[in-house]
Scaffold this motif. Structure first.
Motif: not given
Length: 105
Positions: A24-32, A37-39, A57-62
């Motif tokens: 669930v945390i992985i999915a939330l990281c992608d969405l939020i 950034i885009i919007n 984003l770098t920290f989140i990807y790690l």
């Protein structure tokens, strides 16, 4: 039949719950983060905010990498342990059957 299958999760529920939380945390990281950034930052041309978001984003990807490792490794371990439990129970059941069952089947 489903109740019997769910019973195999019981001894491994801690690992299973942690595995699901990581997913669930992985999915939330992608969405939020990608959404913000885009919007928000790119249309406003806020360079400092974009750089800050890039570091975040770098920290989140790690973090996602570590969580994906946990999900892949420990999720597999839970599955293998459940499979071993099922095989043990099936073998115990087969040992209890009378010889006539094996003669006829």
């Amino acid at each position: 039949m489903i109740k019997r299958f769910i019973a195999y999760y019981k001894p491994h529920r801690v690992l299973f719950i942690i595995d699901m939380l990581c997913s669930v945390i992985i999915a939330l990281c992608d969405l939020i983060i990608a959404k913000n950034i885009i919007n928000v930052y790119v249309p406003a041309r806020a360079l400092n905010a974009i750089l800050y978001a890039a570091l975040l984003l770098t920290f989140i990807y790690l973090l996602k990498y570590a969580l994906n490792y946990y999900v892949c490794y420990w999720g597999h371990v839970v599955g293998v342990r459940m499979q071993a439990d099922m095989r043990r129970d099936l073998f115990a059941h087969l040992e209890k059957l009378p010889f006539s069952f094996f003669d006829e089947t």
